[in-house]
Design a protein around this motif. Structure first.
Motif, PDB file in Angstrom:
ATOM      1  N   TYR A  34       0.827  -1.213   0.000  1.00  0.00           N
ATOM      2  CA  TYR A  34       0.000   0.000   0.000  1.00  0.00           C
ATOM      3  C   TYR A  34       0.862   1.264   0.000  1.00  0.00           C
ATOM      4  O   TYR A  34       0.608   2.192  -0.780  1.00  0.00           O
ATOM      5  CB  TYR A  34      -0.943  -0.002   1.196  1.00  0.00           C
ATOM      6  CG  TYR A  34      -1.759   1.271   1.338  1.00  0.00           C
ATOM      7  CD1 TYR A  34      -2.832   1.531   0.492  1.00  0.00           C
ATOM      8  CD2 TYR A  34      -1.447   2.222   2.314  1.00  0.00           C
ATOM      9  CE1 TYR A  34      -3.585   2.693   0.611  1.00  0.00           C
ATOM     10  CE2 TYR A  34      -2.190   3.388   2.448  1.00  0.00           C
ATOM     11  CZ  TYR A  34      -3.255   3.630   1.595  1.00  0.00           C
ATOM     12  OH  TYR A  34      -3.986   4.769   1.718  1.00  0.00           O
ATOM     13  N   ASP A  35       1.860   1.339   0.863  1.00  0.00           N
ATOM     14  CA  ASP A  35       2.652   2.571   0.944  1.00  0.00           C
ATOM     15  C   ASP A  35       3.404   2.834  -0.360  1.00  0.00           C
ATOM     16  O   ASP A  35       3.509   3.979  -0.803  1.00  0.00           O
ATOM     17  CB  ASP A  35       3.629   2.494   2.117  1.00  0.00           C
ATOM     18  CG  ASP A  35       2.959   2.806   3.446  1.00  0.00           C
ATOM     19  OD1 ASP A  35       1.920   3.498   3.441  1.00  0.00           O
ATOM     20  OD2 ASP A  35       3.469   2.353   4.484  1.00  0.00           O
ATOM     21  N   GLN A  36       3.894   1.769  -0.976  1.00  0.00           N
ATOM     22  CA  GLN A  36       4.552   1.956  -2.269  1.00  0.00           C
ATOM     23  C   GLN A  36       3.543   2.392  -3.325  1.00  0.00           C
ATOM     24  O   GLN A  36       3.817   3.286  -4.135  1.00  0.00           O
ATOM     25  CB  GLN A  36       5.243   0.653  -2.679  1.00  0.00           C
ATOM     26  CG  GLN A  36       6.000   0.727  -4.007  1.00  0.00           C
ATOM     27  CD  GLN A  36       5.108   0.499  -5.223  1.00  0.00           C
ATOM     28  OE1 GLN A  36       4.111  -0.237  -5.146  1.00  0.00           O
ATOM     29  NE2 GLN A  36       5.444   1.151  -6.331  1.00  0.00           N
ATOM     30  N   ALA A  37       2.364   1.813  -3.294  1.00  0.00           N
ATOM     31  CA  ALA A  37       1.353   2.093  -4.320  1.00  0.00           C
ATOM     32  C   ALA A  37       0.775   3.493  -4.195  1.00  0.00           C
ATOM     33  O   ALA A  37       0.349   4.073  -5.197  1.00  0.00           O
ATOM     34  CB  ALA A  37       0.237   1.059  -4.234  1.00  0.00           C
ATOM     35  N   ARG A  38       0.745   4.030  -2.988  1.00  0.00           N
ATOM     36  CA  ARG A  38       0.139   5.360  -2.813  1.00  0.00           C
ATOM     37  C   ARG A  38       1.134   6.495  -3.028  1.00  0.00           C
ATOM     38  O   ARG A  38       0.755   7.663  -3.119  1.00  0.00           O
ATOM     39  CB  ARG A  38      -0.470   5.485  -1.416  1.00  0.00           C
ATOM     40  CG  ARG A  38       0.543   5.585  -0.286  1.00  0.00           C
ATOM     41  CD  ARG A  38      -0.117   5.747   1.084  1.00  0.00           C
ATOM     42  NE  ARG A  38       0.885   5.871   2.143  1.00  0.00           N
ATOM     43  CZ  ARG A  38       1.471   7.024   2.488  1.00  0.00           C
ATOM     44  NH1 ARG A  38       1.144   8.153   1.859  1.00  0.00           N
ATOM     45  NH2 ARG A  38       2.367   7.059   3.446  1.00  0.00           N
ATOM     46  N   THR A  39       2.414   6.190  -3.142  1.00  0.00           N
ATOM     47  CA  THR A  39       3.451   7.213  -3.230  1.00  0.00           C
ATOM     48  C   THR A  39       3.536   7.777  -4.647  1.00  0.00           C
ATOM     49  O   THR A  39       3.512   7.040  -5.633  1.00  0.00           O
ATOM     50  CB  THR A  39       4.816   6.627  -2.834  1.00  0.00           C
ATOM     51  OG1 THR A  39       4.736   6.148  -1.489  1.00  0.00           O
ATOM     52  CG2 THR A  39       5.909   7.671  -2.925  1.00  0.00           C
ATOM     53  N   VAL A  40       3.642   9.106  -4.733  1.00  0.00           N
ATOM     54  CA  VAL A  40       3.829   9.770  -6.016  1.00  0.00           C
ATOM     55  C   VAL A  40       5.215  10.396  -6.070  1.00  0.00           C
ATOM     56  O   VAL A  40       5.914  10.501  -5.057  1.00  0.00           O
ATOM     57  CB  VAL A  40       2.736  10.833  -6.270  1.00  0.00           C
ATOM     58  CG1 VAL A  40       1.369  10.183  -6.366  1.00  0.00           C
ATOM     59  CG2 VAL A  40       2.743  11.914  -5.192  1.00  0.00           C
ATOM     60  N   TRP A  41       5.624  10.783  -7.275  1.00  0.00           N
ATOM     61  CA  TRP A  41       6.958  11.357  -7.499  1.00  0.00           C
ATOM     62  C   TRP A  41       7.200  12.575  -6.625  1.00  0.00           C
ATOM     63  O   TRP A  41       8.278  12.750  -6.065  1.00  0.00           O
ATOM     64  CB  TRP A  41       7.075  11.710  -8.983  1.00  0.00           C
ATOM     65  CG  TRP A  41       8.353  12.342  -9.427  1.00  0.00           C
ATOM     66  CD1 TRP A  41       9.495  11.720  -9.824  1.00  0.00           C
ATOM     67  CD2 TRP A  41       8.604  13.745  -9.561  1.00  0.00           C
ATOM     68  NE1 TRP A  41      10.449  12.632 -10.184  1.00  0.00           N
ATOM     69  CE2 TRP A  41       9.923  13.886 -10.032  1.00  0.00           C
ATOM     70  CE3 TRP A  41       7.854  14.906  -9.318  1.00  0.00           C
ATOM     71  CZ2 TRP A  41      10.508  15.128 -10.277  1.00  0.00           C
ATOM     72  CZ3 TRP A  41       8.425  16.143  -9.563  1.00  0.00           C
ATOM     73  CH2 TRP A  41       9.734  16.252 -10.040  1.00  0.00           C
ATOM     74  N   ASN A  42       6.202  13.423  -6.480  1.00  0.00           N
ATOM     75  CA  ASN A  42       6.325  14.668  -5.721  1.00  0.00           C
ATOM     76  C   ASN A  42       5.944  14.408  -4.271  1.00  0.00           C
ATOM     77  O   ASN A  42       4.769  14.301  -3.925  1.00  0.00           O
ATOM     78  CB  ASN A  42       5.426  15.754  -6.324  1.00  0.00           C
ATOM     79  CG  ASN A  42       5.598  17.095  -5.635  1.00  0.00           C
ATOM     80  OD1 ASN A  42       6.448  17.270  -4.771  1.00  0.00           O
ATOM     81  ND2 ASN A  42       4.779  18.060  -6.039  1.00  0.00           N
ATOM     82  N   ALA A  43       6.942  14.345  -3.405  1.00  0.00           N
ATOM     83  CA  ALA A  43       6.701  13.999  -2.002  1.00  0.00           C
ATOM     84  C   ALA A  43       5.984  15.098  -1.230  1.00  0.00           C
ATOM     85  O   ALA A  43       5.622  14.892  -0.067  1.00  0.00           O
ATOM     86  CB  ALA A  43       8.025  13.669  -1.315  1.00  0.00           C
ATOM     87  N   ALA A  44       5.745  16.235  -1.850  1.00  0.00           N
ATOM     88  CA  ALA A  44       4.953  17.274  -1.179  1.00  0.00           C
ATOM     89  C   ALA A  44       3.513  16.825  -0.955  1.00  0.00           C
ATOM     90  O   ALA A  44       2.791  17.432  -0.162  1.00  0.00           O
ATOM     91  CB  ALA A  44       4.971  18.564  -1.997  1.00  0.00           C
ATOM     92  N   HIS A  45       3.095  15.761  -1.638  1.00  0.00           N
ATOM     93  CA  HIS A  45       1.725  15.265  -1.530  1.00  0.00           C
ATOM     94  C   HIS A  45       1.755  13.849  -0.952  1.00  0.00           C
ATOM     95  O   HIS A  45       2.106  12.890  -1.640  1.00  0.00           O
ATOM     96  CB  HIS A  45       1.043  15.289  -2.901  1.00  0.00           C
ATOM     97  CG  HIS A  45       1.098  16.634  -3.540  1.00  0.00           C
ATOM     98  ND1 HIS A  45       0.420  17.723  -3.052  1.00  0.00           N
ATOM     99  CD2 HIS A  45       1.800  17.080  -4.626  1.00  0.00           C
ATOM    100  CE1 HIS A  45       0.682  18.779  -3.802  1.00  0.00           C
ATOM    101  NE2 HIS A  45       1.514  18.415  -4.758  1.00  0.00           N
TER     102      HIS A  45
END
Length: 470
Positions: A34-45
């Protein structure tokens, strides 16, 4: 285990029924990935969606849209997941993840490619360059093709072949009611107009068909680096040269801080510099005469302009733009008067982090020859696009960096009409949307929205609200 959402609770049986109708997979909170799947390139989000649906094909997208609508869930659509403004993720809602959809069918005779929208530009360039063909792509190869294209698409082929969106010949779209429609000049023509610059407002685009052009495999491209003390003469000299540049040559000025790269003298590392970057999209031998004057605007610290693979230029900046940092981008279309360049140079002296930059993109050429009313990207008159970028390794001081970028943009935008590039608007805000579209274009986009998404299901974007929205 049931899943709490902002709208209520999704029971196990409900989610299981969704998953049973998919060829792809569903990722839930608590799953190992889940944590890998929810992560986007821009860590501000840093968001926590209730569900992530990894779609294997168009049928999965249809099913996910139907499920989101039936459960009244907030919808985020993810392609490459760069997510500068945070639109490809959400809290509590559903992420429709297109990243497994990476098919590309190249027709080298017709010079067309049908590309699924989970592709990045690195993926697509790999397929098209096998035939010596390309279309205007992103400056960082990990950028997804879909969001980039739907908002316009500024890249190294802009002056020779226009925006990425100018080269779209058709699209497959899953609309808010779960239908699949084709958009092209004859079928759903207004939707086709809106998709080319109107962003992700009108549905989930599952494939794009592009017109391709002979490019490479070798091009004349690269960087020329100048020291800060020569910044004014370099920038003003570049402005003068742009008036006579051939369409084959696309350039930008990057006011940045020198990274610790081996081709730069060690004493320059960490100091402010001026970088001229460009690509000649034609015979590299013929391009030498075009790029030659760029080498004489001062005394270069490094000259890395020369023949290289097109794919090499497309990925040249990748090491500086890896995932996991906090990023904020904003922009303004301007005319490069002395006062405008003074403003840009002043802001360069106050950059808050080493990865905070100001880019001056030279427009014109094929970009400017597209009739303003033929696509939703209608701002064809300005000669320069200024992108203001700030990037921090983590959240520490990021608010200050964003404040710098916003203030820089506001000052620089006074030297244009106040307009901005929809892909680099930074924030999800009504005033940013209106700054990206002239009134008549916005009104036309609202009419298309009313037709294809009247309930504003697809609102995580620079949102064109339907006319009945509150």
């Amino acid at each position: 285990m049931s899943i709490d959402t902002a709208k209520g609770v999704l029971g196990d049986a409900t989610v299981a029924e969704l998953e049973a109708g998919l060829r792809g997979t569903v990722v839930r909170p608590g799953d190992a990935d889940y944590d890998q799947a929810r992560t986007v390139w821009n860590a501000a989000h840093d968001k926590h969606p209730a569900l992530i649906v990894r779609c294997a094909g168009t049928a999965d997208v249809m099913r996910a849209v139907e499920f989101a609508r039936s459960q009244d869930l907030l919808v985020a659509v993810r392609g490459g997941a760069h997510s500068i403004a945070g639109f490809s993720t959400c809290d509590d809602g559903i992420v429709i993840d297109l990243s497994p959809m990476k098919g590309a069918m190249v027709d080298p005779v017709r010079r067309r490619v049908i590309a699924q929208t989970g592709l990045t530009w690195g993926d697509l360039d790999h397929e098209t360059q096998a035939f010596g063909l390309a279309v205007t792509g992103g400056l960082v190869s990990s950028t997804g093709i879909a969001g980039f294209t739907l908002g316009g698409g500024v890249g190294w082929l802009l002056r020779r072949h226009g925006l990425a969106s100018d080269n779209v010949t058709a699209a497959e779209v899953v609309t808010a009611d779960g239908r699949v429609v084709r958009a092209d000049p004859r079928e759903n023509a207004e939707l086709f107009w809106a998709l080319r610059g109107g962003g992700g407002n009108f549905g989930v685009v599952t494939s794009l068909e592009y017109q391709l052009h002979p490019v490479g495999p070798q091009v004349l491209a690269g960087l020329i680096v100048y020291p800060l003390e020569q910044a004014r003469q370099v920038v003003t000299g570049w402005r003068e040269l742009t008036g006579g540049m051939p369409d084959e040559l696309t350039t930008l000025v990057n006011l940045t801080t020198a990274p610790p790269l081996p081709f730069l003298p060690p004493e320059v590392h960490g100091t402010r510099i001026v970088v001229l970057a460009g690509m000649y999209a034609g015979d590299p031998a013929a391009g030498e005469a075009a790029v030659g004057p760029l080498r004489t605007l001062g005394t270069p610290l490094a000259d890395l302009m020369g023949p290289m693979p097109y794919i090499g230029m497309q990925s040249l900046l990748d090491p500086l733009w890896t995932a996991g940092a906090h990023n904020y981008f904003t922009s303004a279309f301007i005319e490069p008067s002395d006062a405008a360049l003074d403003a840009v140079l002043r802001r360069h002296l106050t950059t808050p982090t080493p990865a905070s930059e100001l880019h001056l993109h030279h427009l014109g050429g094929a970009f400017a020859r597209v009739p303003a009313d033929s696509t939703a990207f209608s701002q064809r008159d300005p000669s320069v696009l200024c992108n203001v970028i700030t990037r921090s390794p983590d959240a520490t001081g990021f608010d200050r960096s964003v404040a710098w970028a916003r203030a820089a943009r506001e000052e620089i935008a006074r030297h244009g009409r106040g307009t901005m590039y929809v892909n680099f608007t930074g924030d999800a805000a009504e005033d940013k949307v209106r700054a990206a579209y002239p009134d008549a274009v916005h009104e036309r986009l609202v009419r298309v929205k009313d037709t294809y998404d009247p309930t504003n299901l697809f609102r995580l974007n620079q949102n064109i609200r339907p006319s009945n929205a509150a």
